[in-house]
Scaffold this motif. Structure first.
Motif, short mmCIF file in Angstrom:
data_model
loop_
_atom_site.label_atom_id
_atom_site.label_comp_id
_atom_site.label_asym_id
_atom_site.label_seq_id
_atom_site.Cartn_x
_atom_site.Cartn_y
_atom_site.Cartn_z
N ALA A 4 -21.60 8.81 -21.00
CA ALA A 4 -20.17 8.50 -21.04
C ALA A 4 -19.51 8.98 -19.75
N PRO A 5 -18.95 8.07 -18.97
CA PRO A 5 -18.34 8.48 -17.70
C PRO A 5 -17.09 9.32 -17.94
N ILE A 6 -16.87 10.27 -17.06
CA ILE A 6 -15.69 11.12 -17.13
C ILE A 6 -14.67 10.59 -16.12
N LEU A 7 -13.54 10.11 -16.63
CA LEU A 7 -12.50 9.61 -15.74
C LEU A 7 -11.16 9.75 -16.43
N THR A 8 -10.11 9.65 -15.66
CA THR A 8 -8.75 9.81 -16.17
C THR A 8 -7.98 8.51 -16.01
N ASN A 9 -6.78 8.52 -16.53
CA ASN A 9 -5.92 7.35 -16.35
C ASN A 9 -5.69 7.07 -14.87
N THR A 10 -5.51 8.15 -14.11
CA THR A 10 -5.27 7.98 -12.67
C THR A 10 -6.50 7.39 -11.99
N THR A 11 -7.69 7.86 -12.39
CA THR A 11 -8.92 7.29 -11.81
C THR A 11 -9.00 5.80 -12.09
N LEU A 12 -8.71 5.43 -13.32
CA LEU A 12 -8.74 4.02 -13.69
C LEU A 12 -7.72 3.23 -12.90
N ASN A 13 -6.57 3.84 -12.67
CA ASN A 13 -5.53 3.18 -11.87
C ASN A 13 -6.00 2.94 -10.44
N VAL A 14 -6.66 3.96 -9.86
CA VAL A 14 -7.18 3.81 -8.49
C VAL A 14 -8.25 2.72 -8.45
N ILE A 15 -9.12 2.69 -9.46
CA ILE A 15 -10.18 1.68 -9.50
C ILE A 15 -9.57 0.28 -9.59
N ARG A 16 -8.55 0.15 -10.42
CA ARG A 16 -7.88 -1.16 -10.54
C ARG A 16 -7.24 -1.55 -9.20
N LEU A 17 -6.65 -0.57 -8.53
CA LEU A 17 -6.06 -0.85 -7.21
C LEU A 17 -7.13 -1.32 -6.24
N HIS A 33 0.83 -1.21 0.00
CA HIS A 33 0.00 0.00 0.00
C HIS A 33 0.87 1.26 0.00
N ARG A 34 1.95 1.23 0.75
CA ARG A 34 2.84 2.39 0.77
C ARG A 34 3.39 2.66 -0.64
N THR A 35 3.78 1.59 -1.32
CA THR A 35 4.29 1.75 -2.69
C THR A 35 3.20 2.27 -3.61
N ARG A 36 1.98 1.76 -3.43
CA ARG A 36 0.88 2.20 -4.30
C ARG A 36 0.55 3.68 -4.05
N LEU A 37 0.63 4.12 -2.80
CA LEU A 37 0.38 5.53 -2.51
C LEU A 37 1.43 6.41 -3.18
N ASP A 38 2.69 5.97 -3.11
CA ASP A 38 3.74 6.73 -3.79
C ASP A 38 3.51 6.77 -5.29
N GLU A 39 3.09 5.62 -5.86
CA GLU A 39 2.78 5.59 -7.28
C GLU A 39 1.59 6.49 -7.61
N LEU A 40 0.59 6.49 -6.72
CA LEU A 40 -0.58 7.35 -6.94
C LEU A 40 -0.16 8.82 -6.93
N ARG A 41 0.74 9.18 -6.02
CA ARG A 41 1.24 10.56 -6.00
C ARG A 41 1.95 10.88 -7.32
N MET A 42 2.74 9.93 -7.81
CA MET A 42 3.43 10.15 -9.09
C MET A 42 2.42 10.30 -10.22
N PHE A 43 1.40 9.47 -10.23
CA PHE A 43 0.36 9.58 -11.25
C PHE A 43 -0.30 10.95 -11.19
N LEU A 44 -0.66 11.36 -9.99
CA LEU A 44 -1.36 12.63 -9.83
C LEU A 44 -0.49 13.80 -10.26
N GLU A 45 0.80 13.72 -9.94
CA GLU A 45 1.69 14.83 -10.27
C GLU A 45 2.02 14.87 -11.76
N ASN A 46 1.84 13.76 -12.47
CA ASN A 46 2.09 13.73 -13.91
C ASN A 46 0.80 13.72 -14.72
N GLU A 47 -0.33 13.75 -14.03
CA GLU A 47 -1.62 13.72 -14.71
C GLU A 47 -1.91 15.06 -15.35
#
Length: 923
Positions: free
Chosen positions: A563-576, A412-426
């Protein structure tokens, strides 16, 4: 008669005559030498006579009593004498006949005849001797036959033969050669028992009905069925120990790559620590396969006994040997209890062995799919335990819970760091998906569509065609292994994912469909041009540029409201979230930890959206209540519990503080590629819509998953889940107000409008029929806003709630600007107030043609302020106290403008004091 008398004399008896003579003698003794008196007296004589009569009567009575007393003995003795006489007469007859027959034999037989009889007797004796010698010869050759029968594993026949030989040997024990043979047979029987024990041990790994039937028959012949059951349980225990050691030893030696025997000397616990991460899963699978074989053998052993118990009961009801039946029933009851008790013991041994293996390696370094596979194997093993003996597998659950919590914290710690990276590059561009997109189409949520046992992995559940629930033991009793299916299924899944992961190497497709300059570090899985509604996978075939363009246009069409509005990061969170739920579904003991971590994913996403697009301290000063107290509380909680605000670690911090900080994540920063300052794009409205509505979409998915989360959440922890949904998930849509308010605050030039209003003369003396120019300027601003909104909607579908909020904010700000402009007026007449009403009515009339919002927001706010000019002193004081929505400046200006018309200076001071009283609590 003489003999009878002598016999009576020996017995001490007397004849009746002798008894009477004895009485006479007694009578004579009574009056010895007595003579008549010289003078006879009749009375004396009569008296004497009477006395003698009395004595005679007494004696007669005594005699009668003696006769009666001796009468039975006399009769009995007389009968004996008669019987003896009869016997003597019969003896005399027998002797006479015997002598006569002897005379006939002597005359009728010769010496030759007697010689023939003697020879015949001797012949019979020799025939018996020959039979005995043949039996002894057979006994001598028994060893060879016994060896053959043991090689054929005919243990009942060998024991039967041995017992028969022992019985025969006891019959001929008078021969000296037989005593040695008897001892040898005893040794052979003991040898058979040893081999029988070895044969019994083979049952533990590979149960064979015929083999086990022979072994049980053999033990029954020996009368040792209870001993056999004790030995069987000992063998099963030993089989578990040996099996797990050999499996682990094989992998350890294979990975070590040498033939060093040092591993064979290690304890099993120490041996488990030498298993390498690469061989961990194959070793675990083989370990479970081997243990399954042992438990299946035990299960089939119990089946065999149940079947034969029923047969024995049926046959016993027809038999007549009650003693044998009672003994059999006792053995059967003992075996049944022993087998039932052994279920728990064997499963406990299995649990402890697997627990030792699980805790021997740190699983935190494993990949997610590998760890899920480990959980899946253990979950299947726990199902085996539940079907085996009804156990909840507390030992396994606790051990896998420890590993899972440890793994999941790191993961989970790694995923949170990845989520931060996704958000900062989104860059907050749309991730195009089909209008009927559902998270159930994603691979991570496939398990939710499958009906399965609650303790088994969803993705690995075998499909059962029967409506009746089939246990694993029934399913694999005839062959196969439940742990082989998992391994095969895992390989298939891996191939499936790799086969359709990402785009083809066509750069034109990427550029035609999406421009992700900053997505170089985003996984290809999240860059797919659309998500397939069947598999959740991206396309694998190349598509033309024109097709992509047309698809893009249709996907973004305003008419495509679904049509739902979502981003790559949203999809990543949903997959997580899907992956987290997979783990939670497999291992319910860590459900609370997993749900807590899932809530942190949502918390961090919500906090990032607020930080990027909604944080504006000036908003709170407006007093409009754009951020509800619940939303502010949620954001403060997230910041305190999850966000690491410290720039660098404090060397003086305590260990506890360091641990707490380790669980926090730095606040994310908006990508520099996202521009929110351009008026042409309505200050990044497209990005704001994508970000905010993706958060709302994510909240909707969490709402959809709530029943599933609630079902696995421990009862004592359910308040946490309810609080998370009521205070966090439900606040996602509330972020729309502060985020879109920032756009609304910049979309129109409110300052220019204030300048135009300042140039208007309000102290006119006549009622005007033409509205002021600032109204037209304001309406032009709204028309321009509407055009820009339509331009943005060509890029991103703007949902109706978002459009309404934007229009509401702009109108609200415009109306408040109008009131502020009116509050800047220095002098105003009644005709000027009428002009204000005219201007506002013109504004409302033209505005209603631009928007469908009804009623117009803050319409009363303006009208009430204009009408307040006409209030008298007392009414105005009451009005000031009731309408606290206006600022102090606006209220003060209202009072000052009224001065001289219908309010005097004294009244002015009184009203200003009332305004000051209202303002004082605020300060």
């Amino acid at each position: 008669m003489q003999k009878i008398k002598s016999l009576m004399t020996r017995q001490g008896l007397k004849s009746p005559q002798e008894s009477l003579s004895d009485l006479g003698a007694i009578e004579s003794l009574r009056v010895p030498g007595k003579k008549l008196p010289p003078v006879l007296n009749l009375q004396e004589l009569e008296a004497y006579r009477d006395k003698l009569k009395q004595q005679q009567a007494a004696v007669s009575k005594k005699v009668a009593d003696l006769i009666l007393e001796k009468q039975p003995a006399y009769v009995k003795e007389l009968e004996r004498v008669t019987s003896l006489q009869t016997g003597l007469q019969l003896a005399a007859v027998i002797c006479t006949n015997g002598r006569r027959h002897l005379n006939i034999a002597k005359e009728g037989f010769t010496q030759a005849s007697l010689g023939l009889l003697a020879n015949q007797r001797k012949r019979q004796l020799l025939i018996g001797l020959l039979k005995s010698l043949r039996t002894i010869k057979t006994l001598q050759r028994t060893d060879v036959r016994l060896s053959e029968m043991l090689e054929e594993e005919d243990y009942p026949g060998a024991i039967q033969l041995c017992l028969e030989c022992q019985k025969a040997a006891s019959t001929f024990k008078h021969y000296s050669c037989i005593s040695e043979l008897n001892s040898k047979l005893q040794d052979t029987l003991e040898q058979i028992e040893e081999q029988l024990d070895v044969a019994l041990s083979k049952i533990c790994k590979n149960f064979d009905i015929n083999h086990y039937t022979k072994v049980q028959q053999a033990y029954r012949l020996l009368g040792k069925t209870q001993t056999a059951m004790d030995q069987l349980h000992m063998h099963f225990t030993q089989a578990i120990h040996n099996t797990v050691f050999q499996v682990v030893l094989g992998y350890v030696e294979l990975c070590a790559g040498n033939t060093d025997t040092k591993f064979q000397k290690l304890q099993y616990k120490d041996l488990c620590t030498h298993v390498t991460p690469d061989s961990y899963i194959p070793c675990l699978a083989d370990l479970c396969k081997a243990l399954w074989e042992v438990m299946l053998s035990y299960y089939r052993t119990m089946e065999w006994h149940e079947k034969h118990d029923n047969e024995d009961t049926a046959s016993a009801s027809e038999g007549s040997n009650m003693i044998g039946t009672e003994e059999t029933n006792f053995d059967r009851g003992y075996i049944k209890k022993k087998l039932e008790h052994g279920l728990t013991r064997i499963w406990q041994d299995v649990q402890l062995k697997v627990k030792t293996y699980l805790l021997g390696t740190d699983l935190s370094i494993f990949k997610y799919d590998d760890f899920i596979f480990v959980l899946d194997i253990i979950s299947r093993l726990m199902q085996v335990g539940e079907e085996f003996c009804g156990s909840k597998s507390e030992v396994l659950q606790e051990s896998i819970r420890k590993q899972s919590v440890n793994y999941f914290k790191n993961y989970h710690r790694t995923r949170l760091d990845e989520l931060r990276m996704f958000l900062e590059n989104e860059t907050w561009e749309l991730c195009p998906v089909k209008s009927n997109f559902s998270i159930l189409q994603l691979h991570e949520f496939k398990f939710m569509e499958q009906s399965r046992s609650p303790s088994v992995s969803p993705s690995k559940q075998p499909v059962s065609t029967s409506s009746k629930t089939v246990t694993l033991f029934e399913q694999y009793c005839s062959g196969g292994n439940p742990f082989e299916i998992q391994a095969n299924h895992k390989d298939e899944e891996t191939e499936d994912v790799l086969a359709s992961n990402g785009y083809e190497s066509d750069e034109q497709e990427k550029s035609a469909y999406q421009e992700y300059d900053s997505d170089s570090d985003v996984p290809e899985e999240l860059k797919r041009d659309y998500v397939d509604e069947q598999t959740g996978d991206g396309p694998v075939k190349s598509v033309s540029r024109e097709t992509l363009k047309s698809r893009k246009k249709s996907d973004y069409s305003l008419n495509k409201v679904n049509a739902p509005i979502l981003t790559n990061t949203t999809l990543n969170v949903i997959r997580l979230v899907g992956k987290y739920m997979q783990m939670m579904n497999i291992l319910k003991p860590i459900a609370f930890d997993v749900i807590h971590f899932m809530s942190q994913l949502f918390d961090y996403y919500l906090y990032a959206i607020y930080t990027f697009f909604g944080r504006n301290d000036s908003l709170e000063s407006t007093g409009l209540g754009l951020s509800s107290s619940r939303l502010r509380t949620t954001l403060n909680r997230i910041q305190e519990s999850l966000i690491d605000l410290e720039v660098s670690a404090d060397p003086t911090a305590t260990l506890t503080a360091a641990e707490e900080r380790k669980e926090k994540v730095p606040s994310p920063h908006l990508s520099h590629l996202v521009v929110l300052t351009s008026g042409d794009t309505l200050y990044g409205l497209a990005e704001r819509v994508v970000a905010t509505e993706s958060l709302v979409f994510l909240a909707e998915q969490f709402e959809f998953l709530q029943p599933h989360l609630d079902a696995v959440m421990p009862a004592v922890k359910k308040p946490f889940l309810q609080q998370f949904y009521s205070q966090t998930v439900s606040t996602a849509s509330e972020l729309r107000k502060p985020i879109y308010w920032i756009v609304a605050g910049k979309a129109l030039d409110y300052e220019q409008m204030l300048l135009l209003m300042a140039n208007v003369k309000w102290d006119v003396k006549e009622i005007m029929s033409q509205h002021n120019i600032y109204v037209d300027a304001l309406l032009k601003e709204f028309e321009q806003f509407n055009r820009r909104l339509n331009e943005v909607s060509k890029r991103v579908r703007i949902p109706l709630p978002v459009s309404n909020i934007l229009w509401e904010h702009c109108i609200r700000l415009a109306n408040r600007t109008i009131v502020e402009g009116y509050a800047n007026v220095k002098k105003c007449s009644n005709e000027g107030r009428a002009l204000m009403q005219l201007d506002f009515q013109q504004f409302l009339m033209k505005l209603e043609k631009l928007t469908d919002i009804r009623p117009i927001p803050d319409k009363e706010f303006v009208e009430t302020y204009i009408k307040a000019y006409y209030l008298t002193e007392n009414d105005m004081e009451r009005w000031i106290k009731e309408h606290r929505e206006y600022s102090t400046k606006q209220l003060t200006n209202l009072v000052n403008v009224c001065l001289g018309s219908h309010i005097n200076k004294k009244a002015r001071q009184k009203l200003l004091a009332a305004i000051d009283d209202i303002d004082r609590p605020k300060r």
